[in-house]
Write a protein that holds these residues in place. Structure first.
Motif: not given
Length: 134
Positions: A11, A14, A85, A96, A119, A126-128
């Motif tokens: 995703g 933040p 990432r 994403g 998501s 799930q990773k961001s």
């Protein structure tokens, strides 16, 4: 060494400022990393792996000719490489990145139904994307 994932959704970071997927802008006469990654993945979803994309960007940005693609690729991945990432697509431009069961990647714009579905899928890891700031 590989940067490929299987059944993973990355995703947006933040601290990503984008509220929807934005096409990375063109700058000067040399395409940016974000622009090259975007073009490769968006033009051929679920065709390339993360390794394919990162190596192709490296070749294009460094001006290398692929005279020995197998040995050059092996030496490229002999050193540690950041995975997608760390891509500006998820850090800045609101994309994403989904890695399917065959390790192939596709882009999904934040705020879309497809992004929201992946998501929140409990069957996908799930990773961001990495934050731009600490």
């Amino acid at each position: 060494m590989t940067t490929n994932y299987r059944n993973v959704f990355i995703g947006v970071a933040p601290d990503c400022p984008a509220t929807s997927g934005e096409k990375p802008p063109t700058k000067n006469d040399k395409p940016t990393i974000a622009e090259l990654q975007y073009r490769m993945i968006a033009d051929a979803p679920y065709t390339l792996t993360s390794d394919d994309v990162l190596y192709a960007v490296h070749v294009e940005r460094s001006g290398l000719e692929q005279t020995r693609p197998t040995t050059d690729r092996v030496s490229f991945f002999a050193a540690d490489r950041a995975c997608l990432r760390a891509s500006p697509l998820g850090k800045r431009y609101g994309w994403g990145i989904h890695h399917d069961e065959n390790e192939r990647v596709a882009l999904l714009a934040v705020g879309t139904a497809e992004y929201d579905a992946l998501s929140s899928d409990p069957h996908i890891t799930q990773k961001s994307a990495m934050r731009s700031r600490r």
